[in-house]
Each structure stands twice: as structure tokens, then as C-alpha cells.
Design an enzyme around this catalytic site. Structure first.
Site, PDB file in Angstrom:
ATOM      1  N   GLY A  17       0.792  -1.225   0.000  1.00  0.00           N
ATOM      2  CA  GLY A  17       0.000   0.000   0.000  1.00  0.00           C
ATOM      3  C   GLY A  17       0.823   1.272   0.000  1.00  0.00           C
ATOM      4  N   HIS A  18       2.146   1.171   0.100  1.00  0.00           N
ATOM      5  CA  HIS A  18       3.002   2.363   0.227  1.00  0.00           C
ATOM      6  C   HIS A  18       4.179   2.258  -0.719  1.00  0.00           C
ATOM      7  CE1 HIS A  18       5.444   5.484   2.279  1.00  0.00           C
ATOM      8  NE2 HIS A  18       4.283   5.897   2.740  1.00  0.00           N
ATOM      9  N   PHE A  19       4.138   2.415  -1.885  1.00  0.00           N
ATOM     10  CA  PHE A  19       2.992   2.646  -2.781  1.00  0.00           C
ATOM     11  C   PHE A  19       3.055   1.553  -3.834  1.00  0.00           C
ATOM     12  CE2 PHE A  19       4.276   6.752  -1.034  1.00  0.00           C
ATOM     13  CZ  PHE A  19       3.089   7.176  -0.470  1.00  0.00           C
TER      14      PHE A  19
ATOM     15  N   ILE B  73       7.981   2.513  -1.381  1.00  0.00           N
ATOM     16  CA  ILE B  73       8.883   3.309  -0.551  1.00  0.00           C
ATOM     17  C   ILE B  73       8.649   2.908   0.902  1.00  0.00           C
ATOM     18  CG2 ILE B  73       9.434   5.638   0.260  1.00  0.00           C
ATOM     19  CD1 ILE B  73       8.454   6.674  -2.467  1.00  0.00           C
TER      20      ILE B  73
END
Length: 157
Positions: free
Chosen positions: A57-59, A64
Site C-alpha cells: 500500500g506504500h505505494f 517506498i
């Protein structure tokens, strides 16, 4: 050897970290500690891989490592050296208390080897403050000062 005839701890592998830290997957954020100088300074190592859950989810298109997890890895390194150097056999828990002067200078991505340099700058009773720097390939990616408290049941610290 130290004056008390005990071997000086210079490094801690994952088994030693699991013995002192309560963190487990997916929140154990250090793989090893080297260059240990008592509870004064050390270098933590975090091998960043695409298999870590936060990257979904990041990203998704540009993974990252979240800055807050870099700071947590710094704090885990500081906490681990505090616990590894304890003179008693009683288990302790390190509670993260403050983050000051946090700065993030460049992204940390899968494939990076994060080196986490921690140095104690202040101690008062059971509370320690550490200056921390994170680097990848010799380039500073983050820095912060973190404070933590060791808590042990039935022990005068």
C-alpha cells in the site's frame, strides 16, 4: 574482555534480537546489530525487501519504506542494545517515548540495505536518549533523536 571477565558483546544476530525484543514479523524491523559499544552506540542492519507487507500500500507502483518505520527501526536498534547490556536476568521491555528532530532525506526502497547508527547522548535513571542516523550506500536517508524507557517489573533501575 572487560574488567569483570565477561566477553564483550560486539554483534547480535537475529536470534539474539528475538531473545530481547518483543517485536515479531511484520514489526521486527532490524535483522542484525554490529559494532556494539556497550549500550552507548551500535549499528543496526535492515535489509529492505519487496516482500514486506507495507509495500503493498506504500505505494503499489512505487514502493517506498514509510519514514515512521525507519524511525521505528532506529528505536529498535537503540532499545536492543539497552536490553542486551542489562546486568540482570529479568526480562525488560523498552517503551519508545519521544521522537525529536526527525528528517527524511531520500526514499528507501526494496533492495536497499539500511544501516542504522545509534549513539546514546543522554541517560537519566531508566530513560535514554539516542541520536540516530540511517544511511543507504553511505548516503544519509534519515535522522532523528529518540528517547526510550526500560521498564522491568519488581526492579529498581
Amino acid at each position: 574482555m572487560s574488567d569483570d571477565n565477561q566477553t564483550k558483546l560486539e554483534a547480535a544476530d537475529i536470534q539474539a534480537l528475538l531473545a530481547v525484543l518483543p517485536h515479531r514479523y511484520p514489526f521486527l524491523l532490524i535483522d542484525r546489530i554490529v559494532d556494539i559499544d556497550g549500550d552507548v552506540s551500535a549499528t543496526g542492519i535492515k535489509n529492505v525487501t519487496i516482500n514486506e507487507p507495507h509495500f503493498t500500500g506504500h505505494f503499489p507502483e512505487n514502493p517506498i519504506m514509510p519514514g515512521v518505520l525507519i524511525v521505528e527501526a532506529m528505536a529498535q536498534t537503540a532499545g536492543a542494545i539497552s536490553l542486551l547490556q542489562r546486568k540482570t536476568g529479568r526480562p525488560g521491555v523498552v517503551y519508545f517515548m519521544t521522537i525529536d528532530n526527525a528528517k527524511f532525506r531520500r526514499p528507501v526502497v526494496p533492495g536497499d540495505r539500511l544501516l542504522l547508527y545509534v549513539k546514546k547522548i543522554k541517560q537519566r535513571a531508566n530513560i535514554s536518549k539516542y541520536e540516530c542516523v540511517a544511511e543507504v550506500d553511505g548516503v544519509k536517508v534519515a535522522e532523528a533523536e529518540v528517547a526510550a524507557m526500560i521498564s522491568v517489573a519488581d526492579e529498581n533501575l
